[in-house]
Design a protein around this motif. Structure first.
Motif, PDB file in Angstrom:
ATOM      1  N   VAL A  14       3.696  30.729   3.008  1.00 22.27           N
ATOM      2  CA  VAL A  14       2.468  30.265   3.666  1.00 22.27           C
ATOM      3  C   VAL A  14       1.366  30.100   2.625  1.00 22.27           C
ATOM      4  O   VAL A  14       1.096  31.011   1.841  1.00 22.27           O
ATOM      5  CB  VAL A  14       2.025  31.267   4.754  1.00 22.27           C
ATOM      6  N   THR A  15       0.708  28.956   2.636  1.00 21.89           N
ATOM      7  CA  THR A  15      -0.415  28.722   1.731  1.00 21.89           C
ATOM      8  C   THR A  15      -1.742  28.576   2.473  1.00 21.89           C
ATOM      9  O   THR A  15      -2.801  28.613   1.846  1.00 21.89           O
ATOM     10  CB  THR A  15      -0.176  27.476   0.861  1.00 21.89           C
ATOM     11  N   THR A  16      -1.691  28.395   3.787  1.00 16.30           N
ATOM     12  CA  THR A  16      -2.903  28.379   4.613  1.00 16.30           C
ATOM     13  C   THR A  16      -2.636  29.229   5.845  1.00 16.30           C
ATOM     14  O   THR A  16      -1.669  28.982   6.575  1.00 16.30           O
ATOM     15  CB  THR A  16      -3.289  26.952   5.046  1.00 16.30           C
ATOM     16  N   CYS A  17      -3.485  30.225   6.067  1.00 16.38           N
ATOM     17  CA  CYS A  17      -3.265  31.144   7.183  1.00 16.38           C
ATOM     18  C   CYS A  17      -4.579  31.405   7.897  1.00 16.38           C
ATOM     19  O   CYS A  17      -5.661  31.287   7.312  1.00 16.38           O
ATOM     20  CB  CYS A  17      -2.671  32.461   6.679  1.00 16.38           C
ATOM     21  N   THR A  18      -4.484  31.774   9.158  1.00 14.89           N
ATOM     22  CA  THR A  18      -5.663  32.108   9.948  1.00 14.89           C
ATOM     23  C   THR A  18      -5.841  33.613  10.062  1.00 14.89           C
ATOM     24  O   THR A  18      -4.895  34.383   9.916  1.00 14.89           O
ATOM     25  CB  THR A  18      -5.549  31.531  11.366  1.00 14.89           C
ATOM     26  N   ASP A  19      -7.065  34.007  10.345  1.00 15.69           N
ATOM     27  CA  ASP A  19      -7.377  35.343  10.848  1.00 15.69           C
ATOM     28  C   ASP A  19      -8.053  35.088  12.183  1.00 15.69           C
ATOM     29  O   ASP A  19      -9.267  34.904  12.262  1.00 15.69           O
ATOM     30  CB  ASP A  19      -8.289  36.089   9.873  1.00 15.69           C
ATOM     31  N   LEU A  20      -7.253  35.058  13.251  1.00 17.78           N
ATOM     32  CA  LEU A  20      -7.683  34.372  14.461  1.00 17.78           C
ATOM     33  C   LEU A  20      -8.436  35.252  15.464  1.00 17.78           C
ATOM     34  O   LEU A  20      -8.440  34.955  16.650  1.00 17.78           O
ATOM     35  CB  LEU A  20      -6.484  33.700  15.145  1.00 17.78           C
ATOM     36  N   HIS A  21      -9.048  36.313  15.023  1.00 19.69           N
ATOM     37  CA  HIS A  21     -10.021  37.016  15.871  1.00 19.69           C
ATOM     38  C   HIS A  21     -10.779  37.969  14.976  1.00 19.69           C
ATOM     39  O   HIS A  21     -10.370  39.099  14.755  1.00 19.69           O
ATOM     40  CB  HIS A  21      -9.344  37.757  17.023  1.00 19.69           C
ATOM     41  N   GLN A  22     -11.898  37.523  14.494  1.00 18.83           N
ATOM     42  CA  GLN A  22     -12.614  38.241  13.449  1.00 18.83           C
ATOM     43  C   GLN A  22     -14.094  38.308  13.824  1.00 18.83           C
ATOM     44  O   GLN A  22     -14.700  37.310  14.195  1.00 18.83           O
ATOM     45  CB  GLN A  22     -12.429  37.511  12.115  1.00 18.83           C
ATOM     46  N   ARG A  23     -14.668  39.492  13.716  1.00 17.25           N
ATOM     47  CA  ARG A  23     -16.077  39.654  14.074  1.00 17.25           C
ATOM     48  C   ARG A  23     -16.983  38.805  13.184  1.00 17.25           C
ATOM     49  O   ARG A  23     -18.000  38.269  13.628  1.00 17.25           O
ATOM     50  CB  ARG A  23     -16.486  41.120  13.980  1.00 17.25           C
ATOM     51  N   MET A  24     -16.624  38.660  11.938  1.00 19.23           N
ATOM     52  CA  MET A  24     -17.384  37.857  10.980  1.00 19.23           C
ATOM     53  C   MET A  24     -18.837  38.300  10.882  1.00 19.23           C
ATOM     54  O   MET A  24     -19.761  37.484  10.836  1.00 19.23           O
ATOM     55  CB  MET A  24     -17.293  36.365  11.307  1.00 19.23           C
ATOM     56  N   ASP A  25     -19.027  39.631  10.828  1.00 14.97           N
ATOM     57  CA  ASP A  25     -20.346  40.162  10.520  1.00 14.97           C
ATOM     58  C   ASP A  25     -20.597  40.014   9.020  1.00 14.97           C
ATOM     59  O   ASP A  25     -19.776  39.438   8.289  1.00 14.97           O
ATOM     60  CB  ASP A  25     -20.476  41.611  10.979  1.00 14.97           C
ATOM     61  N   ASP A  26     -21.718  40.521   8.549  1.00 13.02           N
ATOM     62  CA  ASP A  26     -22.080  40.311   7.143  1.00 13.02           C
ATOM     63  C   ASP A  26     -21.065  40.940   6.192  1.00 13.02           C
ATOM     64  O   ASP A  26     -20.749  40.375   5.135  1.00 13.02           O
ATOM     65  CB  ASP A  26     -23.473  40.872   6.867  1.00 13.02           C
ATOM     66  N   ASP A  27     -20.551  42.130   6.547  1.00 16.43           N
ATOM     67  CA  ASP A  27     -19.579  42.794   5.679  1.00 16.43           C
ATOM     68  C   ASP A  27     -18.288  41.995   5.583  1.00 16.43           C
ATOM     69  O   ASP A  27     -17.723  41.836   4.495  1.00 16.43           O
ATOM     70  CB  ASP A  27     -19.284  44.207   6.192  1.00 16.43           C
ATOM     71  N   ALA A  28     -17.799  41.494   6.721  1.00 16.53           N
ATOM     72  CA  ALA A  28     -16.571  40.703   6.709  1.00 16.53           C
ATOM     73  C   ALA A  28     -16.769  39.414   5.920  1.00 16.53           C
ATOM     74  O   ALA A  28     -15.915  39.021   5.115  1.00 16.53           O
ATOM     75  CB  ALA A  28     -16.130  40.384   8.137  1.00 16.53           C
ATOM     76  N   LEU A  29     -17.901  38.753   6.143  1.00 19.42           N
ATOM     77  CA  LEU A  29     -18.173  37.514   5.417  1.00 19.42           C
ATOM     78  C   LEU A  29     -18.211  37.765   3.914  1.00 19.42           C
ATOM     79  O   LEU A  29     -17.650  36.987   3.125  1.00 19.42           O
ATOM     80  CB  LEU A  29     -19.495  36.917   5.893  1.00 19.42           C
ATOM     81  N   ALA A  30     -18.840  38.862   3.509  1.00 19.58           N
ATOM     82  CA  ALA A  30     -18.912  39.182   2.079  1.00 19.58           C
ATOM     83  C   ALA A  30     -17.522  39.417   1.505  1.00 19.58           C
ATOM     84  O   ALA A  30     -17.225  38.977   0.379  1.00 19.58           O
ATOM     85  CB  ALA A  30     -19.789  40.413   1.871  1.00 19.58           C
ATOM     86  N   ALA A  31     -16.659  40.114   2.260  1.00 16.47           N
ATOM     87  CA  ALA A  31     -15.291  40.356   1.783  1.00 16.47           C
ATOM     88  C   ALA A  31     -14.533  39.045   1.627  1.00 16.47           C
ATOM     89  O   ALA A  31     -13.851  38.824   0.612  1.00 16.47           O
ATOM     90  CB  ALA A  31     -14.563  41.285   2.746  1.00 16.47           C
ATOM     91  N   TYR A  32     -14.643  38.167   2.605  1.00 18.64           N
ATOM     92  CA  TYR A  32     -13.962  36.871   2.520  1.00 18.64           C
ATOM     93  C   TYR A  32     -14.459  36.053   1.341  1.00 18.64           C
ATOM     94  O   TYR A  32     -13.680  35.450   0.600  1.00 18.64           O
ATOM     95  CB  TYR A  32     -14.168  36.085   3.817  1.00 18.64           C
ATOM     96  N   GLU A  33     -15.766  36.011   1.168  1.00 23.22           N
ATOM     97  CA  GLU A  33     -16.308  35.199   0.085  1.00 23.22           C
ATOM     98  C   GLU A  33     -15.936  35.775  -1.274  1.00 23.22           C
ATOM     99  O   GLU A  33     -15.650  35.025  -2.218  1.00 23.22           O
ATOM    100  CB  GLU A  33     -17.827  35.087   0.245  1.00 23.22           C
ATOM    101  N   THR A  34     -15.890  37.095  -1.361  1.00 24.88           N
ATOM    102  CA  THR A  34     -15.537  37.733  -2.633  1.00 24.88           C
ATOM    103  C   THR A  34     -14.109  37.392  -3.044  1.00 24.88           C
ATOM    104  O   THR A  34     -13.859  36.939  -4.169  1.00 24.88           O
ATOM    105  CB  THR A  34     -15.704  39.260  -2.527  1.00 24.88           C
ATOM    106  N   VAL A  35     -13.140  37.617  -2.136  1.00 18.31           N
ATOM    107  CA  VAL A  35     -11.742  37.437  -2.544  1.00 18.31           C
ATOM    108  C   VAL A  35     -11.386  35.969  -2.721  1.00 18.31           C
ATOM    109  O   VAL A  35     -10.595  35.622  -3.612  1.00 18.31           O
ATOM    110  CB  VAL A  35     -10.764  38.111  -1.551  1.00 18.31           C
ATOM    111  N   THR A  36     -11.940  35.095  -1.888  1.00 17.35           N
ATOM    112  CA  THR A  36     -11.556  33.688  -1.994  1.00 17.35           C
ATOM    113  C   THR A  36     -12.176  33.011  -3.208  1.00 17.35           C
ATOM    114  O   THR A  36     -11.738  31.919  -3.592  1.00 17.35           O
ATOM    115  CB  THR A  36     -11.915  32.913  -0.720  1.00 17.35           C
ATOM    116  N   GLU A  37     -13.166  33.632  -3.808  1.00 20.76           N
ATOM    117  CA  GLU A  37     -13.717  33.116  -5.060  1.00 20.76           C
ATOM    118  C   GLU A  37     -12.912  33.589  -6.264  1.00 20.76           C
ATOM    119  O   GLU A  37     -13.094  33.093  -7.369  1.00 20.76           O
ATOM    120  CB  GLU A  37     -15.177  33.536  -5.219  1.00 20.76           C
TER     121      GLU A  37
END
Length: 560
Positions: free
Chosen positions: A236-259
């Motif tokens: 798999v090269t594209t995957c979902t996280d299909l129920h995520q609160r996406m608060d500030d902490d989660a957004l920061a984690a996503y932005e950190t690792v995907t960079e």
């Protein structure tokens, strides 16, 4: 200075592009596909691109577009910190085999062993993957868990993640022995609280009181990196996280690792609409749509309606559950769900809507019809997720509304026998996850694993849709089998379409990301029965090779 070009040579490349369906060479520049062709084309390319390098590491392998898992959850990267109590064996992200517990006694013995190995007596014992339906639907009670410990909180999440079992200690801590006013706190015929908690409101009471399982609601860099490794293991090269609160902490984690240059997967989190009030949720999703990068794609909204069929919490139309169980649970009152759906649609936000039972899918289709009549917008691609009991009429309506369906094909194998005998009965079980009907009625189709509910393995998911075999070998719905070609489309371009990423991923063609799955055999040559036995050797993401942690072993494992 010219940018270097790398040409990957493979035994065969299945591109999923009808203009060039088969090739042997793919040229990559700046992380994207520059050209696709043959050895003859390579000779021509060498005259145009002097910095060309040929990479032969896949000369004996098959390349396909990287698989797209359009219904998964990043908590796959976190749940393996806890005890796995699955009936079937499966691989952790790092490759270890876990599970394979065939009796309730084995489950209790494994819990007792884990309890004995824990030092702090107050630390909760957290487990997951249990499902009583495999044990003649005998429901585990708090008294059984009390035999493991009456002092340590014990929290067991079912395989569906819609139900928990807890011991008396947890019930005491959450004040659940009295009247809670919360649906889903089960009692037996005598009025005794059993320790089974159904659906989100009741489960969150236990989690909030004990702190147990709270990490499943959180997202951090460690979890996301482990999830990425699971993705590589499955091609798999594209995957979902299909129920995520996406608060500030989660957004920061996503932005950190995907960079991070070496992060191994593109990820599409879906904003969990029920975790926010509607005005705040709308404001936040609009902000999220303006964020992201090549590996982080934001803007989807997830809407939860009913529960799970195997947990008897899905909402069904007449005649209900085959064994007479009461109808399931709405995770929000229907009127609130309708208001939410209409509000997000009015703002042009794409929704992925969890519907398991046919009552839930009919309700959501009616809501979407009303919402789209009031606020039509082209190319909305709203998607019914799971959609397991939809019939032909519902699929016809979905097609008329432009609504997609992502069907939970893995259910046929993992719970098909139980659906036949307990939940749906023979006739309705034969039309579960009706891929052939969806395609016949013109619905844009994907199929999925719902990882970690079932293992992340798109080739196994394709095998399920093609063969429709249960764990005991029963063919469940001959008429709903689909072709290998249609199944492969569903796990590549079909899934990419539903994520609005088909212009970037899902096929190997010029201009798209150079994302490939590396396989040991050709799915179009081995035949439908062997799809699940194809080994995934790794992936390529933006032209960068990634290595499987399970060394080419199929990630779906037969029963122990």
């Amino acid at each position: 200075m010219t940018t270097p070009v790398t040409v990957f040579r493979a035994k065969t490349i299945r591109t999923m592009n009808h203009n060039t369906p088969k090739a042997t060479h793919v040229a990559v520049k700046e992380g994207k596909v520059l050209a696709v062709g043959t050895a003859t084309d390579l000779t021509d390319w060498m005259g145009f691109w002097p910095d060309l390098t040929v990479d032969d590491r896949y000369a004996d392998s098959l390349l396909m577009p990287g698989f797209v898992e359009a219904h998964g959850h990043a908590m796959e990267g976190g749940v393996w910190r806890d005890l796995f109590l699955g009936f079937f064996q499966r691989h952790a992200p790092t490759g270890e085999l876990e599970g394979g517990l065939k009796t309730i006694d084995q489950v209790l013995e494994r819990l007792a062993q884990a309890d004995a190995e824990m030092d702090d007596p107050d630390t909760p014992l957290i487990a997951w993957g249990y499902d009583p339906i495999y044990y003649d639907n005998q429901r585990m009670t708090r008294h059984q868990l009390d035999s493991v410990s009456t002092t340590r909180p014990i929290v067991i999440t079912h395989a569906s993640f819609h139900i928990m079992n807890v011991n008396s200690k947890v019930l005491e801590m959450a004040n659940m022995f009295g009247e809670t006013g919360v649906e889903g706190v089960l009692k037996d015929a005598s009025g005794d609280v059993t320790g089974e908690l159904q659906e989100m409101a009741a489960m969150f009471m236990a989690m909030n009181a004990t702190g147990a399982g709270m990490h499943l609601r959180e997202t951090n860099a460690e979890t996301l990196r482990a999830f990425a490794q699971s993705s590589v293991n499955a091609g798999v090269t594209t995957c979902t996280d299909l129920h995520q609160r996406m608060d500030d902490d989660a957004l920061a984690a996503y932005e950190t690792v995907t960079e991070e240059p070496d992060f191994q997967v593109r990820i599409v989190p879906a904003f969990g609409s029920l975790m926010w009030d509607v005005p705040t949720g709308l404001e936040r999703i609009k902000m999220l749509k303006d964020r992201g990068n090549d590996k982080l794609h934001l803007g989807l909204v997830k809407v939860m309606t009913d529960g799970s069929i195997q947990g008897f919490t899905a909402r069904l139309k007449w005649p209900g559950y085959h064994n007479g169980a009461p109808n399931g649970i709405w995770n929000n009152p229907p009127q609130q769900l309708k208001d939410l759906i209409k509000a997000y649609n009015a703002e042009g936000i794409q929704m992925h809507l969890h519907v398991n039972g046919d009552q839930a899918s009919e309700f959501v289709l009616d809501c979407l019809e009303e919402a789209l009549n009031e606020h039509p917008h082209a190319d909305h691609r709203h998607t019914l997720q799971h959609c397991q009991m939809a019939d032909a009429a519902q699929f016809r309506k979905a097609a008329a509304l432009g609504v997609c369906a992502n069907l939970f094909a893995n259910h046929i194998y993992y719970w098909g026998d139980q659906h036949y005998a307990l939940t749906m009965g023979p006739d309705r079980a034969n039309r579960m996850d009706a891929c052939a009907t969806a395609l016949r009625e013109g619905v844009k189709l994907a199929i999925h694993s719902d990882v970690p509910v079932t293992p992340l393995s798109p080739l196994f998911t394709a095998w399920c849709a093609v063969n429709r075999l249960t764990a005991t070998g029963r063919v469940l719905g001959e008429a709903e089998k689909i072709s290998v070609e249609d199944a492969l489309y569903a796990i590549t371009l079909g899934a990419a379409w539903q994520l609005k990423l088909d212009h970037l991923v899902g096929s190997i063609e010029v201009g798209k990301f150079a994302d490939f799955a590396v396989l040991d055999r050709d799915p179009l040559e081995v035949g439908g029965e062997a799809l699940k036995d194809i080994k995934v050797l790794g992936t390529v993401l933006s032209g960068q090779p990634q290595i499987s942690a399970i060394h080419g072993t199929p990630s779906q494992v037969e029963p122990a």
